[in-house]
Design a protein around this motif. Sequence first.
Motif, PDB file in Angstrom:
ATOM      1  N   SER A   1       0.854  -1.185   0.000  1.00 13.98           N
ATOM      2  CA  SER A   1       0.000   0.000   0.000  1.00 13.98           C
ATOM      3  C   SER A   1       0.890   1.234   0.000  1.00 13.98           C
ATOM      4  O   SER A   1       1.642   1.466   0.951  1.00 13.98           O
ATOM      5  N   LEU A   2       0.780   2.023  -1.078  1.00 13.32           N
ATOM      6  CA  LEU A   2       1.639   3.196  -1.224  1.00 13.32           C
ATOM      7  C   LEU A   2       0.909   4.482  -0.894  1.00 13.32           C
ATOM      8  O   LEU A   2       1.311   5.556  -1.312  1.00 13.32           O
ATOM      9  N   GLY A   3      -0.180   4.394  -0.179  1.00  5.75           N
ATOM     10  CA  GLY A   3      -0.932   5.576   0.190  1.00  5.75           C
ATOM     11  C   GLY A   3      -1.920   5.967  -0.884  1.00  5.75           C
ATOM     12  O   GLY A   3      -3.134   5.911  -0.690  1.00  5.75           O
ATOM     13  N   ASP A   4      -1.411   6.341  -2.076  1.00  6.86           N
ATOM     14  CA  ASP A   4      -2.298   6.765  -3.155  1.00  6.86           C
ATOM     15  C   ASP A   4      -2.725   5.599  -4.035  1.00  6.86           C
ATOM     16  O   ASP A   4      -3.583   5.757  -4.907  1.00  6.86           O
ATOM     17  N   ARG A   5      -2.132   4.432  -3.836  1.00 12.17           N
ATOM     18  CA  ARG A   5      -2.518   3.260  -4.624  1.00 12.17           C
ATOM     19  C   ARG A   5      -2.032   1.993  -3.955  1.00 12.17           C
ATOM     20  O   ARG A   5      -1.093   2.007  -3.154  1.00 12.17           O
ATOM     21  N   ASP A   6      -2.699   0.899  -4.320  1.00 11.66           N
ATOM     22  CA  ASP A   6      -2.330  -0.423  -3.824  1.00 11.66           C
ATOM     23  C   ASP A   6      -1.788  -1.245  -4.987  1.00 11.66           C
ATOM     24  O   ASP A   6      -2.278  -1.125  -6.121  1.00 11.66           O
ATOM     25  N   GLN A   7      -0.792  -2.065  -4.705  1.00 15.76           N
ATOM     26  CA  GLN A   7      -0.145  -2.842  -5.757  1.00 15.76           C
ATOM     27  C   GLN A   7       0.118  -4.271  -5.302  1.00 15.76           C
ATOM     28  O   GLN A   7       0.155  -4.563  -4.101  1.00 15.76           O
ATOM     29  N   VAL A   8       0.349  -5.146  -6.283  1.00 11.98           N
ATOM     30  CA  VAL A   8       0.966  -6.445  -6.051  1.00 11.98           C
ATOM     31  C   VAL A   8       2.285  -6.459  -6.807  1.00 11.98           C
ATOM     32  O   VAL A   8       2.336  -6.133  -8.002  1.00 11.98           O
ATOM     33  N   ARG A   9       3.343  -6.797  -6.081  1.00 15.44           N
ATOM     34  CA  ARG A   9       4.680  -6.951  -6.669  1.00 15.44           C
ATOM     35  C   ARG A   9       5.079  -8.401  -6.473  1.00 15.44           C
ATOM     36  O   ARG A   9       5.135  -8.875  -5.347  1.00 15.44           O
ATOM     37  N   TRP A  10       5.367  -9.083  -7.562  1.00 21.57           N
ATOM     38  CA  TRP A  10       5.457 -10.543  -7.535  1.00 21.57           C
ATOM     39  C   TRP A  10       6.791 -10.985  -8.133  1.00 21.57           C
ATOM     40  O   TRP A  10       7.029 -10.829  -9.325  1.00 21.57           O
ATOM     41  N   VAL A  11       7.658 -11.535  -7.322  1.00 22.19           N
ATOM     42  CA  VAL A  11       8.943 -12.046  -7.806  1.00 22.19           C
ATOM     43  C   VAL A  11       8.715 -13.461  -8.340  1.00 22.19           C
ATOM     44  O   VAL A  11       8.353 -14.369  -7.591  1.00 22.19           O
ATOM     45  N   LEU A  12       8.942 -13.640  -9.629  1.00 22.99           N
ATOM     46  CA  LEU A  12       8.642 -14.920 -10.282  1.00 22.99           C
ATOM     47  C   LEU A  12       9.923 -15.692 -10.576  1.00 22.99           C
ATOM     48  O   LEU A  12      10.954 -15.101 -10.915  1.00 22.99           O
ATOM     49  N   PRO A  13       9.871 -17.032 -10.487  1.00 30.16           N
ATOM     50  CA  PRO A  13      11.094 -17.836 -10.572  1.00 30.16           C
ATOM     51  C   PRO A  13      11.536 -18.175 -11.985  1.00 30.16           C
ATOM     52  O   PRO A  13      12.565 -18.816 -12.176  1.00 30.16           O
ATOM     53  N   TYR A  14      10.785 -17.754 -12.993  1.00 30.80           N
ATOM     54  CA  TYR A  14      11.079 -18.144 -14.366  1.00 30.80           C
ATOM     55  C   TYR A  14      12.251 -17.350 -14.945  1.00 30.80           C
ATOM     56  O   TYR A  14      12.500 -16.213 -14.540  1.00 30.80           O
ATOM     57  N   ASP A  15      12.927 -17.935 -15.919  1.00 26.51           N
ATOM     58  CA  ASP A  15      13.906 -17.180 -16.693  1.00 26.51           C
ATOM     59  C   ASP A  15      13.180 -16.083 -17.464  1.00 26.51           C
ATOM     60  O   ASP A  15      11.992 -16.210 -17.802  1.00 26.51           O
ATOM     61  N   GLU A  16      13.874 -15.003 -17.754  1.00 26.29           N
ATOM     62  CA  GLU A  16      13.214 -13.813 -18.288  1.00 26.29           C
ATOM     63  C   GLU A  16      12.537 -14.034 -19.635  1.00 26.29           C
ATOM     64  O   GLU A  16      11.392 -13.594 -19.841  1.00 26.29           O
ATOM     65  N   GLU A  17      13.197 -14.704 -20.570  1.00 27.47           N
ATOM     66  CA  GLU A  17      12.632 -14.830 -21.917  1.00 27.47           C
ATOM     67  C   GLU A  17      11.323 -15.621 -21.925  1.00 27.47           C
ATOM     68  O   GLU A  17      10.323 -15.144 -22.477  1.00 27.47           O
ATOM     69  N   PRO A  18      11.266 -16.834 -21.357  1.00 27.82           N
ATOM     70  CA  PRO A  18       9.982 -17.539 -21.338  1.00 27.82           C
ATOM     71  C   PRO A  18       8.913 -16.815 -20.518  1.00 27.82           C
ATOM     72  O   PRO A  18       7.727 -16.904 -20.840  1.00 27.82           O
ATOM     73  N   LEU A  19       9.315 -16.087 -19.475  1.00 24.83           N
ATOM     74  CA  LEU A  19       8.337 -15.349 -18.687  1.00 24.83           C
ATOM     75  C   LEU A  19       7.731 -14.219 -19.513  1.00 24.83           C
ATOM     76  O   LEU A  19       6.502 -14.019 -19.504  1.00 24.83           O
ATOM     77  N   LEU A  20       8.545 -13.468 -20.260  1.00 26.67           N
ATOM     78  CA  LEU A  20       8.012 -12.418 -21.106  1.00 26.67           C
ATOM     79  C   LEU A  20       7.090 -12.991 -22.173  1.00 26.67           C
ATOM     80  O   LEU A  20       6.044 -12.399 -22.496  1.00 26.67           O
ATOM     81  N   ASP A  21       7.458 -14.148 -22.736  1.00 24.83           N
ATOM     82  CA  ASP A  21       6.576 -14.800 -23.709  1.00 24.83           C
ATOM     83  C   ASP A  21       5.234 -15.140 -23.060  1.00 24.83           C
ATOM     84  O   ASP A  21       4.173 -14.901 -23.639  1.00 24.83           O
ATOM     85  N   GLY A  22       5.285 -15.711 -21.866  1.00 27.05           N
ATOM     86  CA  GLY A  22       4.059 -16.095 -21.177  1.00 27.05           C
ATOM     87  C   GLY A  22       3.186 -14.894 -20.856  1.00 27.05           C
ATOM     88  O   GLY A  22       1.968 -14.922 -21.069  1.00 27.05           O
ATOM     89  N   LEU A  23       3.785 -13.829 -20.357  1.00 28.51           N
ATOM     90  CA  LEU A  23       3.026 -12.622 -20.048  1.00 28.51           C
ATOM     91  C   LEU A  23       2.436 -12.010 -21.317  1.00 28.51           C
ATOM     92  O   LEU A  23       1.310 -11.486 -21.308  1.00 28.51           O
ATOM     93  N   ALA A  24       3.189 -12.087 -22.420  1.00 29.61           N
ATOM     94  CA  ALA A  24       2.684 -11.548 -23.689  1.00 29.61           C
ATOM     95  C   ALA A  24       1.476 -12.342 -24.175  1.00 29.61           C
ATOM     96  O   ALA A  24       0.500 -11.764 -24.682  1.00 29.61           O
ATOM     97  N   ARG A  25       1.514 -13.648 -24.042  1.00 32.98           N
ATOM     98  CA  ARG A  25       0.358 -14.472 -24.431  1.00 32.98           C
ATOM     99  C   ARG A  25      -0.873 -14.067 -23.619  1.00 32.98           C
ATOM    100  O   ARG A  25      -1.983 -13.921 -24.165  1.00 32.98           O
ATOM    101  N   LEU A  26      -0.680 -13.876 -22.330  1.00 32.60           N
ATOM    102  CA  LEU A  26      -1.811 -13.522 -21.475  1.00 32.60           C
ATOM    103  C   LEU A  26      -2.310 -12.109 -21.775  1.00 32.60           C
ATOM    104  O   LEU A  26      -3.521 -11.859 -21.786  1.00 32.60           O
ATOM    105  N   HIS A  27      -1.391 -11.188 -22.021  1.00 33.16           N
ATOM    106  CA  HIS A  27      -1.798  -9.810 -22.309  1.00 33.16           C
ATOM    107  C   HIS A  27      -2.620  -9.748 -23.590  1.00 33.16           C
ATOM    108  O   HIS A  27      -3.657  -9.056 -23.640  1.00 33.16           O
ATOM    109  N   ALA A  28      -2.158 -10.455 -24.625  1.00 32.78           N
ATOM    110  CA  ALA A  28      -2.880 -10.445 -25.899  1.00 32.78           C
ATOM    111  C   ALA A  28      -4.277 -11.033 -25.760  1.00 32.78           C
ATOM    112  O   ALA A  28      -5.200 -10.655 -26.492  1.00 32.78           O
TER     113      ALA A  28
END
Length: 306
Positions: free
Chosen positions: A202-229
């Motif tokens: 909680s940053l006062g003006d907004r609430d967030q989730v910050r999530w440290v993920l165990p995946y290597d960067e390239e497959p994680l970006l691919d996965g996030l891109a699939r979900l975003h699309a």
Amino acid sequence: MSATTEIPAVGPRQPCPCGSGKRYKACHGKRAREAERQYIARPFAGLPGECDWVAMREIVSAATAPLRLTGDAADRTVVVCTLLPGALPALVRQNGEIMLALQTVTSTGDPAADLGHTLAAALDAEPGSTVNPGPRPADAPRLQDLVDADAEFPVTVHDGFDYWLDPESDAGSEARAALEEANSAIVPAARLTSVSAAYWCSLGDRDQVRWVLPYDEEPLLDGLARLHAAGADTLGEGTRLLGTFRASGLLVPVWDLVDGTTADEVEEPAATFAARLTDAVADKTPLDHDQRRARAGLANRQVTIR
């Protein structure tokens, strides 16, 4: 002087305290500089709870976790914490318990070696003392050399820095004043229980989730891109994936939540998203046009946290 003896730092042109007859900069000072130049991309890899180590170092204000050591030090009580007074590297309580801090003033390219060096010094320190071991020699142990890799790493997030106070010692007025000042600046946070290494903040003006993920960067970006699309990269209605930042070799996505969202309210959406992300990261089919655009946007959208 034996190889295991702590070599104090002196001026670069002064004689090295090891007794070699060389100047410090040409002897142990040189070794310390070599150690500082080492860079490890994922310094906490191999430790139990790697993602939580990163979160405690980069995201959370006040948190602790017990640490189990191996070998001759297995009977020592060690508590890892986010921060100590004055950004001390470590201290030893009157009962011999070691408090090892992750958020310190100085760091080299291998934080796990810095922490291993500090922990080794703390194991030899007297009860009731602070630990500031000085420059790290090239042969200093890394945390992975000292920690039981099979042990759990259960993180407890605190509302304040009361863990600074030694229950066996009376805190003076200065210590309590420093504690109150630190507590006033804390960022309220909570560790989600439905998934690993995700933290509501909680940053006062907004609430967030910050999530440290165990995946290597390239497959994680691919996965996030699939979900975003597919419009499936949110943590529920009204939430938004702001972007990511890198920390200790891992990618950390950050979501903005609907104002007033509590940690409990985001537990179920986080668990549902984790299942979607697992499938998306495992998908090895080539990205389509929309997914490639989404990936390029994610790669360019780096978040600066505060």
